[in-house]
Enzyme design. Structure first.
Site, PDB file in Angstrom:
ATOM      1  N   HIS A   1      -1.789  -3.045  -6.867  1.00  0.00           N
ATOM      2  CA  HIS A   1      -2.419  -2.690  -5.589  1.00  0.00           C
ATOM      3  C   HIS A   1      -3.928  -2.898  -5.645  1.00  0.00           C
ATOM      4  O   HIS A   1      -4.662  -2.094  -6.239  1.00  0.00           O
ATOM      5  CB  HIS A   1      -2.062  -1.233  -5.238  1.00  0.00           C
ATOM      6  CG  HIS A   1      -2.581  -0.812  -3.909  1.00  0.00           C
ATOM      7  ND1 HIS A   1      -3.267   0.369  -3.698  1.00  0.00           N
ATOM      8  CD2 HIS A   1      -2.525  -1.437  -2.705  1.00  0.00           C
ATOM      9  CE1 HIS A   1      -3.605   0.445  -2.424  1.00  0.00           C
ATOM     10  NE2 HIS A   1      -3.168  -0.630  -1.798  1.00  0.00           N
TER      11      HIS A   1
ATOM     12  N   GLU B   1      -4.748  -0.617  -8.755  1.00  0.00           N
ATOM     13  CA  GLU B   1      -3.759   0.355  -9.229  1.00  0.00           C
ATOM     14  C   GLU B   1      -2.562  -0.448  -9.768  1.00  0.00           C
ATOM     15  O   GLU B   1      -2.032  -1.308  -9.052  1.00  0.00           O
ATOM     16  CB  GLU B   1      -3.303   1.276  -8.093  1.00  0.00           C
ATOM     17  CG  GLU B   1      -4.370   2.251  -7.647  1.00  0.00           C
ATOM     18  CD  GLU B   1      -3.951   3.090  -6.447  1.00  0.00           C
ATOM     19  OE1 GLU B   1      -4.070   4.321  -6.504  1.00  0.00           O
ATOM     20  OE2 GLU B   1      -3.519   2.514  -5.429  1.00  0.00           O
TER      21      GLU B   1
ATOM     22  N   SER C   1       0.827  -1.204   0.000  1.00  0.00           N
ATOM     23  CA  SER C   1       0.000   0.000   0.000  1.00  0.00           C
ATOM     24  C   SER C   1       0.859   1.250   0.000  1.00  0.00           C
ATOM     25  O   SER C   1       0.391   2.314  -0.396  1.00  0.00           O
ATOM     26  CB  SER C   1      -0.877   0.028   1.254  1.00  0.00           C
ATOM     27  OG  SER C   1      -1.618  -1.150   1.355  1.00  0.00           O
TER      28      SER C   1
ATOM     29  N   ASN D   1      -4.460   5.745  -1.657  1.00  0.00           N
ATOM     30  CA  ASN D   1      -4.046   5.898  -0.255  1.00  0.00           C
ATOM     31  C   ASN D   1      -3.437   7.265   0.044  1.00  0.00           C
ATOM     32  O   ASN D   1      -3.484   7.727   1.178  1.00  0.00           O
ATOM     33  CB  ASN D   1      -3.084   4.782   0.149  1.00  0.00           C
ATOM     34  CG  ASN D   1      -3.842   3.517   0.509  1.00  0.00           C
ATOM     35  OD1 ASN D   1      -5.026   3.576   0.842  1.00  0.00           O
ATOM     36  ND2 ASN D   1      -3.196   2.381   0.430  1.00  0.00           N
TER      37      ASN D   1
HETATM   38  N1  LIG Z   1      -5.698  -4.626   4.350  1.00  0.00           N
HETATM   39  C1  LIG Z   1      -5.950  -3.850   3.307  1.00  0.00           C
HETATM   40  O1  LIG Z   1      -7.022  -3.232   3.193  1.00  0.00           O
HETATM   41  C2  LIG Z   1      -4.921  -3.719   2.214  1.00  0.00           C
HETATM   42  C3  LIG Z   1      -5.299  -3.140   1.001  1.00  0.00           C
HETATM   43  C4  LIG Z   1      -4.364  -3.075  -0.052  1.00  0.00           C
HETATM   44  C5  LIG Z   1      -3.073  -3.557   0.138  1.00  0.00           C
HETATM   45  N2  LIG Z   1      -2.728  -4.113   1.346  1.00  0.00           N
HETATM   46  C6  LIG Z   1      -1.369  -4.635   1.479  1.00  0.00           C
HETATM   47  O2  LIG Z   1      -1.408  -6.048   1.287  1.00  0.00           O
HETATM   48  C7  LIG Z   1      -0.392  -6.664   2.084  1.00  0.00           C
HETATM   49  C8  LIG Z   1      -1.029  -7.722   2.981  1.00  0.00           C
HETATM   50  O3  LIG Z   1      -1.979  -7.089   3.812  1.00  0.00           O
HETATM   51  P1  LIG Z   1      -3.159  -7.916   4.509  1.00  0.00           P
HETATM   52  O4  LIG Z   1      -4.145  -6.918   4.949  1.00  0.00           O
HETATM   53  O5  LIG Z   1      -3.575  -9.057   3.627  1.00  0.00           O
HETATM   54  O6  LIG Z   1      -2.386  -8.510   5.785  1.00  0.00           O
HETATM   55  P2  LIG Z   1      -2.729  -9.832   6.631  1.00  0.00           P
HETATM   56  O7  LIG Z   1      -2.010  -9.673   7.923  1.00  0.00           O
HETATM   57  O8  LIG Z   1      -4.188 -10.104   6.624  1.00  0.00           O
HETATM   58  O9  LIG Z   1      -2.042 -11.001   5.753  1.00  0.00           O
HETATM   59  C9  LIG Z   1      -0.661 -11.144   5.548  1.00  0.00           C
HETATM   60  C10 LIG Z   1      -0.396 -12.641   5.430  1.00  0.00           C
HETATM   61  O10 LIG Z   1       0.928 -12.850   4.906  1.00  0.00           O
HETATM   62  C11 LIG Z   1       1.461 -13.986   5.543  1.00  0.00           C
HETATM   63  N3  LIG Z   1       2.917 -13.938   5.386  1.00  0.00           N
HETATM   64  C12 LIG Z   1       3.820 -13.156   6.023  1.00  0.00           C
HETATM   65  N4  LIG Z   1       5.064 -13.421   5.572  1.00  0.00           N
HETATM   66  C13 LIG Z   1       4.943 -14.380   4.615  1.00  0.00           C
HETATM   67  C14 LIG Z   1       5.861 -15.087   3.787  1.00  0.00           C
HETATM   68  N5  LIG Z   1       7.161 -14.843   3.845  1.00  0.00           N
HETATM   69  N6  LIG Z   1       5.373 -16.011   2.912  1.00  0.00           N
HETATM   70  C15 LIG Z   1       4.048 -16.256   2.843  1.00  0.00           C
HETATM   71  N7  LIG Z   1       3.122 -15.632   3.609  1.00  0.00           N
HETATM   72  C16 LIG Z   1       3.575 -14.709   4.486  1.00  0.00           C
HETATM   73  C17 LIG Z   1       0.964 -13.897   6.982  1.00  0.00           C
HETATM   74  O11 LIG Z   1       1.014 -15.157   7.616  1.00  0.00           O
HETATM   75  C18 LIG Z   1      -0.455 -13.370   6.779  1.00  0.00           C
HETATM   76  O12 LIG Z   1      -1.402 -14.425   6.682  1.00  0.00           O
HETATM   77  C19 LIG Z   1       0.331  -5.544   2.838  1.00  0.00           C
HETATM   78  O13 LIG Z   1       1.472  -5.152   2.096  1.00  0.00           O
HETATM   79  C20 LIG Z   1      -0.720  -4.435   2.840  1.00  0.00           C
HETATM   80  O14 LIG Z   1      -0.163  -3.148   2.948  1.00  0.00           O
HETATM   81  C21 LIG Z   1      -3.621  -4.220   2.376  1.00  0.00           C
END
Ligand SMILES: NC(=O)c1ccc[n+]([C@@H]2O[C@H](COP(=O)([O-])OP(=O)(O)OC[C@H]3O[C@@H](n4cnc5c(N)ncnc54)[C@H](O)[C@@H]3O)[C@@H](O)[C@H]2O)c1
Length: 287
Positions: A140, A152, A119, A190
């Protein structure tokens, strides 16, 4: 080279959604999680989402089974070695992302394209550390991925225009609406959304109004589908905290600084809907 096999790193909130939409669009998908429990939780989220669709008559049980049949979960990164595209959706931490891409760089073929769902972190910084900076983009998605239309697609100064076009074509097949952006913290959405969410916490923190009134104000006064504090609970307070810190460090503008209340809620483990408690209580299942 047309993209056929898609790898996803992380089956959390975002990763599970990315896996689902890619499988629904007909791609063969491999998803890697850190352990069996996290993988099972992510796959169960996909199953539940698809089952809701079946219950509502939006897809048949056969279609659901076909989508699940195209999804292969694993805890071994090497199982993603023959993917044409790998989308990373792990924790919002640059060191963790570098580690993932270094391992993928060693495992995947030279033509594989890498994408990060970050993000706020720099796509350029991630790409520059790999051996394939021209085959690296930002992709994204928005939460919940199966419902939100937008993606995006982000280019760095090093992105090969042909790779960028291929990723845009992939996103359109999901099918998503594409907004293209240069690699800057927060891209388009964002950059505008995060200061607004942080301001909503500041309004609560300074006692101007209750959480319900802040949310109703923006819902009913501005026509937003949900208020900012409810949206924060959906996004995840930990994820928002990471994003705010990264944007503040880059721009050095107070409007991106995480308010003390956000930090304290994260320290308390109140991460929003995913942990059962954020600004609202979800322990009984619903808000
Ligand atoms: N939450 C949102 O609304 C949102 C929106 C757009 C982008 N993002 C981005 O997406 C990414 C993930 O966010 P999220 O909300 O899904 O987080 P989350 O905590 O729900 O999920 C992350 C997952 O990644 C896993 N993980 C960590 N290291 C790993 C590895 N080395 N190999 C495999 N799996 C691994 C964790 O176990 C976890 O299940 C972040 O970079 C975040 O900024 C989030």
């Amino acid at each position: 080279m047309a993209i056929q096999k898609v790898g996803v790193i992380g089956c959390g909130l975002m990763g599970s959604g990315i896996v689902q939409v890619a499988a629904q669009a007909g791609f063969d998908v491999r998803v890697r999680e850190i352990d069996d429990a996290a993988l099972a939780k992510g796959l169960a989220r996909i199953d539940k989402f698809l089952q809701n669709g079946v219950d509502k008559g939006k897809l048949t049980a056969e279609q659901k089974a076909a989508v699940l049949g195209r999804i292969h979960g694993t805890t071994k990164l090497a199982d993603l070695a023959d993917c044409d595209l790998v989308v990373e959706a792990a924790i919002e931490n640059i060191a963790a992302k570098h580690e993932v891409f270094a391992a993928l760089d060693a495992a995947c073929g030279p033509n594989a394209i890498f994408a990060s769902n970050t993000s706020s972190l720099s796509i350029t910084e991630m790409a520059a550390k790999t051996k394939r900076p021209s085959r690296f983009v930002g992709l994204h998605f928005f939460n919940p991925v199966p419902l939100m239309q937008l993606v995006e697609v982000v280019k760095t100064p090093m992105t090969d225009p042909a790779v960028f076009a291929e990723i845009e074509a992939f996103a359109l097949k999901l099918p998503k609406v594409v907004v293209t952006a240069q690699d800057t913290p927060g891209f388009v959405v964002n950059r505008l959304l995060v200061p607004y969410l942080l301001d909503a916490i500041r309004v609560l923190e300074s006692g101007v109004a209750t959480k319900e009134d802040i949310d109703n104000g923006m819902k009913l006064g501005c026509g937003h589908p949900m208020g900012p504090l409810t949206l924060l609970d959906f996004v995840g307070l930990d994820t928002t905290y990471y994003i705010a810190n990264i944007m503040f460090n880059e721009f050095k503008e107070p409007r991106f600084a995480p308010p003390p209340l956000l930090k304290r809620m994260v320290l308390a483990g109140w991460l929003g809907k995913k942990s059962g408690r954020g600004f609202y209580d979800y322990s009984a299942g619903a808000k």
